[in-house]
Scaffold this motif. Sequence first.
Motif, PDB file in Angstrom:
ATOM      1  N   THR A  51     -10.365   1.506  -1.383  1.00  0.00           N
ATOM      2  CA  THR A  51      -8.908   1.532  -1.548  1.00  0.00           C
ATOM      3  C   THR A  51      -8.269   2.845  -1.093  1.00  0.00           C
ATOM      4  N   ILE A  52      -9.051   3.916  -1.067  1.00  0.00           N
ATOM      5  CA  ILE A  52      -8.573   5.201  -0.564  1.00  0.00           C
ATOM      6  C   ILE A  52      -9.275   5.451   0.762  1.00  0.00           C
ATOM      7  N   ARG A  53      -8.517   5.460   1.843  1.00  0.00           N
ATOM      8  CA  ARG A  53      -9.145   5.565   3.164  1.00  0.00           C
ATOM      9  C   ARG A  53      -8.464   6.644   3.992  1.00  0.00           C
ATOM     10  N   TYR A  54      -9.178   7.104   5.023  1.00  0.00           N
ATOM     11  CA  TYR A  54      -8.654   8.080   5.973  1.00  0.00           C
ATOM     12  C   TYR A  54      -8.329   7.360   7.267  1.00  0.00           C
ATOM     13  N   VAL A  66     -11.636  15.856  -0.960  1.00  0.00           N
ATOM     14  CA  VAL A  66     -10.986  14.628  -0.487  1.00  0.00           C
ATOM     15  C   VAL A  66     -12.007  13.552  -0.137  1.00  0.00           C
ATOM     16  N   ALA A  67     -12.991  13.889   0.691  1.00  0.00           N
ATOM     17  CA  ALA A  67     -13.957  12.879   1.132  1.00  0.00           C
ATOM     18  C   ALA A  67     -14.627  12.145  -0.025  1.00  0.00           C
ATOM     19  N   PRO A  68     -14.967  12.819  -1.143  1.00  0.00           N
ATOM     20  CA  PRO A  68     -15.586  12.077  -2.247  1.00  0.00           C
ATOM     21  C   PRO A  68     -14.689  11.005  -2.874  1.00  0.00           C
ATOM     22  N   LEU A  69     -13.389  11.075  -2.629  1.00  0.00           N
ATOM     23  CA  LEU A  69     -12.464  10.091  -3.197  1.00  0.00           C
ATOM     24  C   LEU A  69     -12.299   8.857  -2.313  1.00  0.00           C
ATOM     25  N   LEU A  70     -12.800   8.916  -1.082  1.00  0.00           N
ATOM     26  CA  LEU A  70     -12.641   7.797  -0.170  1.00  0.00           C
ATOM     27  C   LEU A  70     -13.533   6.641  -0.592  1.00  0.00           C
ATOM     28  N   GLY A 127      -3.696  12.555   9.117  1.00  0.00           N
ATOM     29  CA  GLY A 127      -3.462  13.950   9.464  1.00  0.00           C
ATOM     30  C   GLY A 127      -4.733  14.668   9.862  1.00  0.00           C
ATOM     31  N   PRO A 128      -4.587  15.868  10.427  1.00  0.00           N
ATOM     32  CA  PRO A 128      -5.749  16.626  10.879  1.00  0.00           C
ATOM     33  C   PRO A 128      -6.501  17.266   9.719  1.00  0.00           C
ATOM     34  N   ILE A 129      -7.804  17.328   9.830  1.00  0.00           N
ATOM     35  CA  ILE A 129      -8.636  17.983   8.821  1.00  0.00           C
ATOM     36  C   ILE A 129      -8.684  19.466   9.174  1.00  0.00           C
ATOM     37  N   GLU A 130      -7.739  20.224   8.628  1.00  0.00           N
ATOM     38  CA  GLU A 130      -7.611  21.636   8.975  1.00  0.00           C
ATOM     39  C   GLU A 130      -8.627  22.498   8.233  1.00  0.00           C
ATOM     40  N   ASP A 131      -8.894  22.159   6.986  1.00  0.00           N
ATOM     41  CA  ASP A 131      -9.830  22.924   6.150  1.00  0.00           C
ATOM     42  C   ASP A 131     -11.032  22.035   5.844  1.00  0.00           C
ATOM     43  N   PRO A 132     -12.068  22.099   6.670  1.00  0.00           N
ATOM     44  CA  PRO A 132     -13.210  21.194   6.480  1.00  0.00           C
ATOM     45  C   PRO A 132     -13.899  21.366   5.126  1.00  0.00           C
ATOM     46  N   ASP A 133     -13.987  22.601   4.631  1.00  0.00           N
ATOM     47  CA  ASP A 133     -14.646  22.805   3.337  1.00  0.00           C
ATOM     48  C   ASP A 133     -13.887  22.095   2.222  1.00  0.00           C
ATOM     49  N   TYR A 134     -12.573  22.250   2.222  1.00  0.00           N
ATOM     50  CA  TYR A 134     -11.757  21.548   1.232  1.00  0.00           C
ATOM     51  C   TYR A 134     -11.900  20.049   1.388  1.00  0.00           C
ATOM     52  N   TRP A 135     -11.850  19.558   2.599  1.00  0.00           N
ATOM     53  CA  TRP A 135     -11.953  18.113   2.849  1.00  0.00           C
ATOM     54  C   TRP A 135     -13.241  17.542   2.273  1.00  0.00           C
ATOM     55  N   SER A 170       0.835  -1.204   0.000  1.00  0.00           N
ATOM     56  CA  SER A 170       0.000   0.000   0.000  1.00  0.00           C
ATOM     57  C   SER A 170       0.867   1.250   0.000  1.00  0.00           C
ATOM     58  N   ALA A 171       0.197   2.395  -0.185  1.00  0.00           N
ATOM     59  CA  ALA A 171       0.853   3.697  -0.108  1.00  0.00           C
ATOM     60  C   ALA A 171       0.301   4.454   1.097  1.00  0.00           C
ATOM     61  N   ALA A 172       1.087   5.419   1.582  1.00  0.00           N
ATOM     62  CA  ALA A 172       0.661   6.252   2.699  1.00  0.00           C
ATOM     63  C   ALA A 172       0.929   7.713   2.358  1.00  0.00           C
ATOM     64  N   TRP A 173       0.117   8.573   2.927  1.00  0.00           N
ATOM     65  CA  TRP A 173       0.282  10.035   2.821  1.00  0.00           C
ATOM     66  C   TRP A 173       0.002  10.606   4.193  1.00  0.00           C
ATOM     67  N   CYS A 174       0.714  11.667   4.581  1.00  0.00           N
ATOM     68  CA  CYS A 174       0.486  12.278   5.881  1.00  0.00           C
ATOM     69  C   CYS A 174       0.666  13.783   5.787  1.00  0.00           C
ATOM     70  N   GLY A 175      -0.175  14.520   6.483  1.00  0.00           N
ATOM     71  CA  GLY A 175      -0.053  15.969   6.517  1.00  0.00           C
ATOM     72  C   GLY A 175      -1.371  16.606   6.908  1.00  0.00           C
ATOM     73  N   ARG A 176      -1.368  17.931   6.916  1.00  0.00           N
ATOM     74  CA  ARG A 176      -2.599  18.670   7.183  1.00  0.00           C
ATOM     75  C   ARG A 176      -3.498  18.610   5.949  1.00  0.00           C
ATOM     76  N   MET A 177      -4.775  18.434   6.163  1.00  0.00           N
ATOM     77  CA  MET A 177      -5.721  18.347   5.058  1.00  0.00           C
ATOM     78  C   MET A 177      -6.085  19.758   4.594  1.00  0.00           C
ATOM     79  N   THR A 178      -5.235  20.296   3.719  1.00  0.00           N
ATOM     80  CA  THR A 178      -5.410  21.613   3.131  1.00  0.00           C
ATOM     81  C   THR A 178      -5.036  21.545   1.662  1.00  0.00           C
TER      82      THR A 178
END
Length: 357
Positions: free
Chosen positions: A236-239, A229-233, A217-225, A186-194
């Motif tokens: 295979t793509i998970r939070y 981002v959320a529609p891509l979950l 990572g933390p969901i810093e920008d809820p509107d962006y998330w 698998s792959a991993a990504w980490c950081g602020r959700m912005t």
Amino acid sequence: MRIAILGHVRQRIAQPFAGGMESHCWHLAAGLQARGHDVILFASGDSDARFTIDPVLPIHYEATFPWAEHRGSAPLIAHLDGGYEAACDRIAAGGFDVVHNNSLHRFPLEPRQTAAVPTVTSLHVPPYDALHWFVRASAVPTHRLTVTSAGQLAAWWPEGAPPQASVLHNGIDPALWPFVGQGDGSAAWCGRMTPNKGPHLAAQAARIAGMPLTLFGPIEDPDYWHAEVAPLLDGTIRYGGHLDGAALAAEIGRASVFVFTPCWDEPFGLVAVEAMACGLPVAAFDMGAAREVIGEAGCFAPAGDVPALAKAIIAARALPRHLPRQRVERAFTRDIWLDRCEALYRDVATTRPSLAA
């Protein structure tokens, strides 16, 4: 030495870290304490109670000024100015040998402040208008300025850096990011959700590459998330949540490749170094300091090019896992970083007027 560490107060200096600046400040305080220094942390009062804290503000300012209200907020500016003005006065009167300034605030940069207590300022961001002039005017004998990469140094001083400025790469404790000899595919990504961190682009590229991806990572920008981002979950793509250091290291170490997607001039990329310590090769956008930090431990794609990033993910997965770990041990350990910090402290402390006279 008696050392004041002046932190940024947007978030708590505590785990789980909101971002690299909070991690940097926490590990700086912990590392200097472990080396026998008398450390006082000037930060928000709700920071980690293991440190001796002199509060700049009672609580971190995101608790009272939501993310969307940061830019140009007169009440927030006044709130910060009052806190930092009082903190600078206490530092000046506190008998400190040196202050390590991580605040990104203009007051600690003023020559009258650095004359009162020799100062090392670490700049964790590219130049921006609100701070740029103050930084450039602050290069005096009682002040040392550090940036986290050569690219960042050139961005702050394109005409050539003054002698008071230098590159100080961030460092991590490799023991906190244990090497894992084999990943799970698998792959991993980490950081602020912005948007400027680009997790939505990491998800798109992983899907093209046919590789499962977990975002941390933390969901810093809820509107962006919610919009990007959320529609891509899906399956295979998970939070994976916002985890403390030990839990995050265990999760990252299981993966086969780390995806790093800066969409701005990222000054360093601490999350990439942490993943590299676990043995993960990195697939990255070639932006900011990514190539300088990752080097032979990764594969690169042009900034914003999702199909090229997908190819980089596949290529990076084939790299031997000892390469990223060795790069961290060679260049980015906490001991290397703290040795350099102490050398800067000794250097700038000799500029006290009483000693220089």
